[in-house]
Design a protein around this motif. Structure first.
Motif, PDB file in Angstrom:
ATOM      1  N   GLY A 173     -37.796 -10.744  15.076  1.00 22.82           N
ATOM      2  CA  GLY A 173     -37.627  -9.538  14.273  1.00 22.82           C
ATOM      3  C   GLY A 173     -36.916  -9.773  12.950  1.00 22.82           C
ATOM      4  O   GLY A 173     -36.977  -8.933  12.050  1.00 22.82           O
ATOM      5  N   PHE A 174     -36.274 -10.909  12.815  1.00 22.09           N
ATOM      6  CA  PHE A 174     -35.488 -11.174  11.605  1.00 22.09           C
ATOM      7  C   PHE A 174     -36.354 -11.091  10.350  1.00 22.09           C
ATOM      8  O   PHE A 174     -35.988 -10.421   9.378  1.00 22.09           O
ATOM      9  CB  PHE A 174     -34.821 -12.555  11.687  1.00 22.09           C
ATOM     10  CG  PHE A 174     -34.063 -12.913  10.447  1.00 22.09           C
ATOM     11  CD1 PHE A 174     -32.772 -12.457  10.251  1.00 22.09           C
ATOM     12  CD2 PHE A 174     -34.637 -13.691   9.455  1.00 22.09           C
ATOM     13  CE1 PHE A 174     -32.069 -12.763   9.093  1.00 22.09           C
ATOM     14  CE2 PHE A 174     -33.950 -14.011   8.295  1.00 22.09           C
ATOM     15  CZ  PHE A 174     -32.650 -13.546   8.117  1.00 22.09           C
ATOM     16  N   TYR A 175     -37.488 -11.763  10.362  1.00 22.17           N
ATOM     17  CA  TYR A 175     -38.306 -11.859   9.154  1.00 22.17           C
ATOM     18  C   TYR A 175     -39.083 -10.573   8.853  1.00 22.17           C
ATOM     19  O   TYR A 175     -39.659 -10.437   7.776  1.00 22.17           O
ATOM     20  CB  TYR A 175     -39.205 -13.093   9.206  1.00 22.17           C
ATOM     21  CG  TYR A 175     -38.347 -14.340   9.139  1.00 22.17           C
ATOM     22  CD1 TYR A 175     -37.764 -14.745   7.935  1.00 22.17           C
ATOM     23  CD2 TYR A 175     -38.042 -15.071  10.281  1.00 22.17           C
ATOM     24  CE1 TYR A 175     -36.934 -15.852   7.872  1.00 22.17           C
ATOM     25  CE2 TYR A 175     -37.214 -16.185  10.222  1.00 22.17           C
ATOM     26  CZ  TYR A 175     -36.668 -16.569   9.020  1.00 22.17           C
ATOM     27  OH  TYR A 175     -35.835 -17.656   8.953  1.00 22.17           O
ATOM     28  N   LYS A 176     -39.060  -9.625   9.775  1.00 20.78           N
ATOM     29  CA  LYS A 176     -39.590  -8.300   9.473  1.00 20.78           C
ATOM     30  C   LYS A 176     -38.571  -7.512   8.653  1.00 20.78           C
ATOM     31  O   LYS A 176     -38.929  -6.563   7.963  1.00 20.78           O
ATOM     32  CB  LYS A 176     -39.911  -7.545  10.763  1.00 20.78           C
ATOM     33  CG  LYS A 176     -41.059  -8.136  11.549  1.00 20.78           C
ATOM     34  CD  LYS A 176     -41.274  -7.386  12.845  1.00 20.78           C
ATOM     35  CE  LYS A 176     -42.352  -8.080  13.668  1.00 20.78           C
ATOM     36  NZ  LYS A 176     -42.459  -7.497  15.003  1.00 20.78           N
ATOM     37  N   GLN A 177     -37.319  -7.910   8.758  1.00 20.21           N
ATOM     38  CA  GLN A 177     -36.228  -7.191   8.092  1.00 20.21           C
ATOM     39  C   GLN A 177     -35.757  -7.862   6.799  1.00 20.21           C
ATOM     40  O   GLN A 177     -35.316  -7.190   5.879  1.00 20.21           O
ATOM     41  CB  GLN A 177     -35.023  -7.069   9.041  1.00 20.21           C
ATOM     42  CG  GLN A 177     -35.282  -6.252  10.275  1.00 20.21           C
ATOM     43  CD  GLN A 177     -35.346  -4.766   9.969  1.00 20.21           C
ATOM     44  OE1 GLN A 177     -34.845  -4.305   8.961  1.00 20.21           O
ATOM     45  NE2 GLN A 177     -35.997  -4.022  10.840  1.00 20.21           N
ATOM     46  N   PHE A 178     -35.813  -9.199   6.751  1.00 17.68           N
ATOM     47  CA  PHE A 178     -35.229  -9.956   5.640  1.00 17.68           C
ATOM     48  C   PHE A 178     -36.205 -11.014   5.144  1.00 17.68           C
ATOM     49  O   PHE A 178     -36.874 -11.661   5.940  1.00 17.68           O
ATOM     50  CB  PHE A 178     -33.926 -10.636   6.079  1.00 17.68           C
ATOM     51  CG  PHE A 178     -32.916  -9.659   6.613  1.00 17.68           C
ATOM     52  CD1 PHE A 178     -32.085  -8.955   5.750  1.00 17.68           C
ATOM     53  CD2 PHE A 178     -32.819  -9.429   7.975  1.00 17.68           C
ATOM     54  CE1 PHE A 178     -31.172  -8.035   6.234  1.00 17.68           C
ATOM     55  CE2 PHE A 178     -31.904  -8.501   8.474  1.00 17.68           C
ATOM     56  CZ  PHE A 178     -31.076  -7.808   7.602  1.00 17.68           C
ATOM     57  N   ALA A 179     -36.237 -11.208   3.842  1.00 19.60           N
ATOM     58  CA  ALA A 179     -37.125 -12.211   3.262  1.00 19.60           C
ATOM     59  C   ALA A 179     -36.678 -13.618   3.611  1.00 19.60           C
ATOM     60  O   ALA A 179     -37.500 -14.526   3.726  1.00 19.60           O
ATOM     61  CB  ALA A 179     -37.174 -12.045   1.743  1.00 19.60           C
ATOM     62  N   SER A 180     -35.354 -13.800   3.771  1.00 24.57           N
ATOM     63  CA  SER A 180     -34.813 -15.125   4.064  1.00 24.57           C
ATOM     64  C   SER A 180     -33.376 -14.976   4.569  1.00 24.57           C
ATOM     65  O   SER A 180     -32.786 -13.895   4.467  1.00 24.57           O
ATOM     66  CB  SER A 180     -34.799 -15.982   2.797  1.00 24.57           C
ATOM     67  OG  SER A 180     -33.904 -15.409   1.844  1.00 24.57           O
ATOM     68  N   LYS A 181     -32.840 -16.053   5.055  1.00 23.69           N
ATOM     69  CA  LYS A 181     -31.438 -16.031   5.463  1.00 23.69           C
ATOM     70  C   LYS A 181     -30.546 -15.812   4.242  1.00 23.69           C
ATOM     71  O   LYS A 181     -29.530 -15.129   4.326  1.00 23.69           O
ATOM     72  CB  LYS A 181     -31.064 -17.338   6.167  1.00 23.69           C
ATOM     73  CG  LYS A 181     -29.637 -17.315   6.701  1.00 23.69           C
ATOM     74  CD  LYS A 181     -29.291 -18.559   7.474  1.00 23.69           C
ATOM     75  CE  LYS A 181     -27.827 -18.517   7.895  1.00 23.69           C
ATOM     76  NZ  LYS A 181     -27.419 -19.783   8.497  1.00 23.69           N
ATOM     77  N   GLU A 182     -30.929 -16.361   3.094  1.00 22.76           N
ATOM     78  CA  GLU A 182     -30.154 -16.171   1.870  1.00 22.76           C
ATOM     79  C   GLU A 182     -30.083 -14.692   1.501  1.00 22.76           C
ATOM     80  O   GLU A 182     -29.050 -14.209   1.044  1.00 22.76           O
ATOM     81  CB  GLU A 182     -30.730 -16.995   0.715  1.00 22.76           C
ATOM     82  CG  GLU A 182     -30.477 -18.484   0.839  1.00 22.76           C
ATOM     83  CD  GLU A 182     -31.319 -19.175   1.922  1.00 22.76           C
ATOM     84  OE1 GLU A 182     -32.409 -18.658   2.295  1.00 22.76           O
ATOM     85  OE2 GLU A 182     -30.880 -20.221   2.413  1.00 22.76           O
ATOM     86  N   ALA A 183     -31.180 -13.969   1.702  1.00 22.87           N
ATOM     87  CA  ALA A 183     -31.185 -12.527   1.431  1.00 22.87           C
ATOM     88  C   ALA A 183     -30.204 -11.810   2.349  1.00 22.87           C
ATOM     89  O   ALA A 183     -29.490 -10.892   1.924  1.00 22.87           O
ATOM     90  CB  ALA A 183     -32.590 -11.962   1.587  1.00 22.87           C
ATOM     91  N   LEU A 184     -30.153 -12.230   3.607  1.00 24.86           N
ATOM     92  CA  LEU A 184     -29.195 -11.645   4.541  1.00 24.86           C
ATOM     93  C   LEU A 184     -27.763 -11.999   4.134  1.00 24.86           C
ATOM     94  O   LEU A 184     -26.877 -11.142   4.196  1.00 24.86           O
ATOM     95  CB  LEU A 184     -29.459 -12.109   5.974  1.00 24.86           C
ATOM     96  CG  LEU A 184     -28.400 -11.663   6.991  1.00 24.86           C
ATOM     97  CD1 LEU A 184     -28.293 -10.143   7.053  1.00 24.86           C
ATOM     98  CD2 LEU A 184     -28.709 -12.246   8.363  1.00 24.86           C
TER      99      LEU A 184
END
Length: 186
Positions: free
Chosen positions: A46-57
């Motif tokens: 589900g992470f990549y449905k919410q955020f473009a990348s870890k850097e974005a998070l």
């Protein structure tokens, strides 16, 4: 499994950002996406449905952490009847306490994330947010008698050193010395 509603997706995103903000302050930005999502009670996929990348998070989590710090400052000012000097002294006492030293996940992002911001040039947005947050905090600490940057450097350095020496009597000595240096004598 069915799709989640837009409201639930927004709530999940908020939960991930809040958890990331805590985990990054406690463990650093090297926390894996899988561990972060598990801590948030969500699936890794589900992470990549919410955020473009870890850097974005990381950018959002750092922003969230500095918003929490600004809210604490506002609450401290309100709790001290709008008296800025009293609020600053209360913030300094709280910041240079064993409780803050021992609770990085809920503590100041400037202290908790300093090393990560210095090491990770990939999180450019987070670097800007971090610099703005540090500048804002230093401005808030500024007085006629003491420069806010010097006060913040003293506070931040003391917390970092106190955390690094936590199991030693030196840890409390560091906090006490910094607090004494920033507390006006009558």
């Amino acid at each position: 499994m069915g799709r989640v509603s837009q409201a639930q997706a927004q709530e999940n995103r908020k939960r991930v950002v809040e958890m990331a903000s805590q985990l990054f302050r406690e463990q650093g930005t090297s926390v894996s996406v899988a561990d972060l999502m598990k801590a948030a009670g969500l699936t890794h996929g589900g992470f990549y449905k919410q955020f473009a990348s870890k850097e974005a998070l990381i950018d959002e989590a750092v922003t969230h952490a500095f918003h929490e710090l600004a809210e604490r400052r506002a609450t401290t000012l309100e709790d001290n009847g709008g008296e800025r000097t009293a609020a600053q002294q209360a913030m300094i006492a709280s910041y240079l306490s064993a409780r803050h030293r021992d609770s990085p996940a809920a503590g100041c992002p400037a202290a908790a994330l300093a090393s990560d911001m210095a090491r990770d040039p990939g999180a450019l947005g987070a670097h800007h947010t971090y610099a703005d947050g540090v500048s804002d905090f230093a401005d808030w600490l500024d007085t006629d008698d003491q420069d806010g940057i010097i006060r913040l450097c003293t506070m931040l350095g003391a917390v970092v050193l106190a955390r690094a020496t936590k199991d030693s009597p030196l840890s409390d000595e560091i906090l006490d010395a910094a607090r004494a240096s920033l507390t006006p004598t009558p």
